[in-house]
Design an enzyme around this catalytic site. Structure first.
Site, PDB file in Angstrom:
ATOM      1  N   GLU A  21       0.307  -9.215 -16.293  1.00 32.32           N
ATOM      2  CA  GLU A  21       0.815  -9.824 -17.518  1.00 32.32           C
ATOM      3  C   GLU A  21       0.676 -11.345 -17.533  1.00 32.32           C
ATOM      4  O   GLU A  21       0.897 -11.979 -18.564  1.00 32.32           O
ATOM      5  CB  GLU A  21       2.282  -9.428 -17.731  1.00 32.32           C
ATOM      6  CG  GLU A  21       2.432  -7.954 -18.104  1.00 32.32           C
ATOM      7  CD  GLU A  21       3.874  -7.531 -18.275  1.00 32.32           C
ATOM      8  OE1 GLU A  21       4.769  -8.208 -17.721  1.00 32.32           O
ATOM      9  OE2 GLU A  21       4.104  -6.524 -18.958  1.00 32.32           O
ATOM     10  N   GLU A  31       1.948   4.191   2.651  1.00 33.22           N
ATOM     11  CA  GLU A  31       2.939   3.143   2.877  1.00 33.22           C
ATOM     12  C   GLU A  31       3.449   3.132   4.311  1.00 33.22           C
ATOM     13  O   GLU A  31       4.101   2.183   4.728  1.00 33.22           O
ATOM     14  CB  GLU A  31       4.119   3.292   1.916  1.00 33.22           C
ATOM     15  CG  GLU A  31       5.056   4.438   2.222  1.00 33.22           C
ATOM     16  CD  GLU A  31       6.210   4.509   1.231  1.00 33.22           C
ATOM     17  OE1 GLU A  31       7.354   4.512   1.705  1.00 33.22           O
ATOM     18  OE2 GLU A  31       5.977   4.559   0.020  1.00 33.22           O
TER      19      GLU A  31
END
Length: 298
Positions: free
Chosen positions: A84, A115
């Site tokens: 953004e 992860e």
């Protein structure tokens, strides 16, 4: 490494103990009341967030970049905030980057197995060309994700600034970084579902990091996004409205000022407010590091 069951984010929340048996409106009120605690938790971390913003600004001014790294919800939030920045502040897409365990596929489909490997975190970080002048922000609600900890250790090894954002006290992540940000909104509405309050807390912090950094860099004047690039009809209209509001002139005059300023919103504002020509306005802005407020008094 502490056991998962002992983490704050894994505890059961007494406030939602009967959430599955109450009417819908009451269910939503319980969620809303818990969400109110998130902003308060973030507020307590403002001093640490401010240190991180200042470190990010210093990195940007030295030609460095900002990287987020995380897994699952945390990783997706980092990628979201990074994505953004170009449309909001008209910055290059590589200036703020988000790295998620499992790559782009993990944005829409859970691939959390990656992860657990710190080496993959290191590999993914270095694959982006991460350098000592960059800043790394590790995101892990639990504060113990190996993928994130591996990347943080590598950032520290090469001398970069490392920031950690987690939602548990006294975490491994907080101990490993230069700047620890640990909002503690408490147990989740659904035990262990860190996409809820912990995710909201992380999103609020990320908003502050990038918005705060770009305000400090002069990409905002008052509360107007003055680094907008008028490249299409919508953005041309927005740029004119910003110039008009910032300089106190008509929409029509703002359009003329933009043309005279070579479509630079900041230059147009300075020209309109001071009456100087384009060359002088550009010189003043350059001397002020692009900050309109400083250029007005220069």
């Amino acid at each position: 490494m502490s056991s998962l069951s002992s983490l704050l984010t894994e505890q059961q929340n007494p406030a939602s103990a009967t959430i599955d048996s109450v009417p819908t409106e009451e269910m939503l009120r319980i969620i809303n009341e818990e969400d109110r605690k998130v902003a308060e938790a973030v507020a307590r971390e403002i001093p640490a967030i401010a240190r991180a913003v200042d470190a990010i600004v210093a990195a940007f001014e030295a030609g460095g970049r900002l990287f987020y790294i995380g897994a699952g919800t945390s990783g997706r939030l980092g990628v979201l905030d990074a994505s953004e920045c170009p449309p909001t502040f008209s910055v290059p897409p590589d200036m703020v980057q988000g790295i998620i365990a499992g790559g782009e596929a993990a944005l829409s489909r859970a691939t959390e197995t990656t992860e657990d490997d710190p080496a993959i975190g290191v590999r993914d970080l270095l694959a982006r060309g991460f350098a000592p002048k960059d800043v790394l922000v590790g995101l892990a609600a639990s504060g113990r994700t190996p993928y994130v900890l591996g990347a943080i250790a590598e950032a520290k090894r090469i001398g970069a600034v490392a920031v950690g954002i987690c939602c548990t006290p006294d975490s491994e992540l907080s101990s490993a970084v230069d700047i620890a940000i640990a909002p503690l909104p408490g147990p989740e509405i659904l035990a262990g579902s860190t996409r809820l309050k912990s995710g909201t807390a992380q999103k609020l912090v990320l908003n502050m990091l990038t918005t705060g950094a770009f305000i400090r860099l002069g990409y905002v004047y008052g509360n107007l996004m003055v680094n907008v690039q008028p490249k299409n009809t919508k953005l041309i209209d927005r740029a004119r409205r910003i110039v008009a509001q910032a300089a106190g002139i008509s929409y029509e005059r703002a359009g003329q000022a933009l043309e005279e300023a070579g479509n630079s919103v900041r230059t147009a504002i300075l020209m309109a407010k001071t009456g100087v020509g384009r060359n002088d306005a550009e010189r003043r802005l350059a001397a002020a590091g692009g900050r309109i407020s400083r250029a007005l008094h220069g």
